[in-house]
Every structure is written in C-alpha cells, then in structure tokens.
Design a protein around this motif. Structure first.
Motif, mmCIF file in Angstrom:
data_model
loop_
_atom_site.group_PDB
_atom_site.id
_atom_site.type_symbol
_atom_site.label_atom_id
_atom_site.label_comp_id
_atom_site.label_asym_id
_atom_site.label_seq_id
_atom_site.Cartn_x
_atom_site.Cartn_y
_atom_site.Cartn_z
ATOM 1 N N THR A 1 0.833 -1.206 0.000
ATOM 2 C CA THR A 1 0.000 0.000 0.000
ATOM 3 C C THR A 1 0.866 1.254 0.000
ATOM 4 O O THR A 1 0.617 2.195 -0.761
ATOM 5 N N MET A 2 1.897 1.282 0.833
ATOM 6 C CA MET A 2 2.782 2.452 0.890
ATOM 7 C C MET A 2 3.521 2.635 -0.428
ATOM 8 O O MET A 2 3.664 3.767 -0.915
ATOM 9 N N ARG A 3 3.973 1.543 -1.043
ATOM 10 C CA ARG A 3 4.645 1.657 -2.344
ATOM 11 C C ARG A 3 3.686 2.218 -3.393
ATOM 12 O O ARG A 3 4.070 3.061 -4.203
ATOM 13 N N ARG A 4 2.443 1.772 -3.355
ATOM 14 C CA ARG A 4 1.445 2.259 -4.316
ATOM 15 C C ARG A 4 1.195 3.759 -4.116
ATOM 16 O O ARG A 4 1.151 4.530 -5.077
ATOM 17 N N ILE A 5 1.068 4.189 -2.852
ATOM 18 C CA ILE A 5 0.861 5.608 -2.549
ATOM 19 C C ILE A 5 2.052 6.437 -3.045
ATOM 20 O O ILE A 5 1.871 7.463 -3.704
ATOM 21 N N GLN A 6 3.253 5.979 -2.748
ATOM 22 C CA GLN A 6 4.444 6.721 -3.164
ATOM 23 C C GLN A 6 4.567 6.751 -4.688
ATOM 24 O O GLN A 6 4.918 7.790 -5.260
ATOM 25 N N ALA A 7 4.270 5.649 -5.349
ATOM 26 C CA ALA A 7 4.324 5.607 -6.818
ATOM 27 C C ALA A 7 3.319 6.587 -7.413
ATOM 28 O O ALA A 7 3.627 7.300 -8.383
ATOM 29 N N ASN A 8 2.118 6.656 -6.823
ATOM 30 C CA ASN A 8 1.105 7.610 -7.297
ATOM 31 C C ASN A 8 1.554 9.052 -7.066
ATOM 32 O O ASN A 8 1.334 9.918 -7.917
ATOM 33 N N GLN A 9 2.173 9.310 -5.917
ATOM 34 C CA GLN A 9 2.682 10.659 -5.639
ATOM 35 C C GLN A 9 3.755 11.036 -6.660
ATOM 36 O O GLN A 9 3.770 12.159 -7.170
ATOM 37 N N LEU A 10 4.656 10.103 -6.954
ATOM 38 C CA LEU A 10 5.712 10.367 -7.932
ATOM 39 C C LEU A 10 5.115 10.626 -9.315
ATOM 40 O O LEU A 10 5.558 11.518 -10.037
ATOM 41 N N LYS A 11 4.100 9.846 -9.674
ATOM 42 C CA LYS A 11 3.440 10.025 -10.964
ATOM 43 C C LYS A 11 2.829 11.425 -11.061
ATOM 44 O O LYS A 11 2.932 12.088 -12.097
ATOM 45 N N GLN A 12 2.207 11.893 -9.966
ATOM 46 C CA GLN A 12 1.649 13.261 -9.927
ATOM 47 C C GLN A 12 2.738 14.305 -10.170
ATOM 48 O O GLN A 12 2.460 15.381 -10.682
ATOM 49 N N LEU A 13 3.961 13.964 -9.779
ATOM 50 C CA LEU A 13 5.089 14.886 -9.925
ATOM 51 C C LEU A 13 5.825 14.689 -11.258
ATOM 52 O O LEU A 13 6.860 15.293 -11.486
ATOM 53 N N GLY A 14 5.296 13.801 -12.110
ATOM 54 C CA GLY A 14 5.875 13.593 -13.430
ATOM 55 C C GLY A 14 6.930 12.507 -13.513
ATOM 56 O O GLY A 14 7.639 12.395 -14.520
ATOM 57 N N VAL A 15 7.054 11.685 -12.478
ATOM 58 C CA VAL A 15 8.039 10.594 -12.475
ATOM 59 C C VAL A 15 7.307 9.282 -12.765
ATOM 60 O O VAL A 15 6.516 8.818 -11.956
#
Length: 118
Positions: free
Chosen positions: A11-25
C-alpha cells in the motif's frame, strides 16, 4: 528520473508511486525489502533516487543504506529514508551512514517534491 521505492508495505509503495506520478516521475522500480532492493538496484541502473523504508523484514533500510553506500558503483544514487521512525538519533544515524535526507511518513507530494528536488 528513475526512482527505486523500497517498502515492505504494498500500500505504501502504491501511494508513493502515485505521488511520484503526480510529480511527473513514471520510471519507478519497486522492492519490498533491502535484499530485494540491492538486486533491483544492480539490475536497473542508473537509479537516480532511492526512497528507502527503515523497518522491513529480511534486510532493513539502514542495513541496505550501508550496503549501497559501501559500493562505489552507486555513489551517485541519492537515498532518502522514508519512514515513520522520527527519533532524532535515527535521523542522525541514517545521515551519518550516507542518506541524503530523511522524510517522515506520512508525507504529501509537495514534501516529496521539495525533498528530492523535482
């Protein structure tokens, strides 16, 4: 930018991946413990940033940090401890071992952006 997310919580990896995606990563590699992170690191270089949890089974984040910093192959990887461990002694210990910065969970995309310099 390529990021390696290391956390035993899916769950934490998914949240962090989504946050990174929002930032263009979009180039994100994931591992669920320090041992797997070392394998993924060697298979996916160049990795620019590693977001590393502290408390994990098999190999914790601190041991992984020391292993990565002990190998000059990875000298350019910026490592950010991302953990709920907020004790000052842990922060100091991680920074002395070579972490570039320390991010206390939970954090927002804005905090992530500021810390890793996006």
């Amino acid at each position: 930018m390529k990021v390696l997310l290391v956390d035993d919580s899916n769950t934490m990896r998914r949240i962090q991946a989504n946050q990174l995606k929002q930032l263009g990563v979009d180039d994100v590699v994931q591992a669920e413990n320090g041992k797997e992170a070392l394998q993924k690191l060697s298979e996916n270089m160049p990795i620019d940033v590693m977001l590393l949890d502290w408390n994990m089974p098999v190999m914790d984040g601190y041991e992984c940090l020391k292993a990565v910093r002990g190998d000059s192959t990875y000298k350019n990887v910026r490592i950010f401890m991302c953990t709920s461990e907020s004790e000052k002694s842990n922060v100091v210990q991680a920074l002395k071992a070579g972490a570039n910065n320390y991010i206390v969970k939970p954090f927002t995309p804005d905090v992530l952006k500021e810390k890793i310099g996006l």
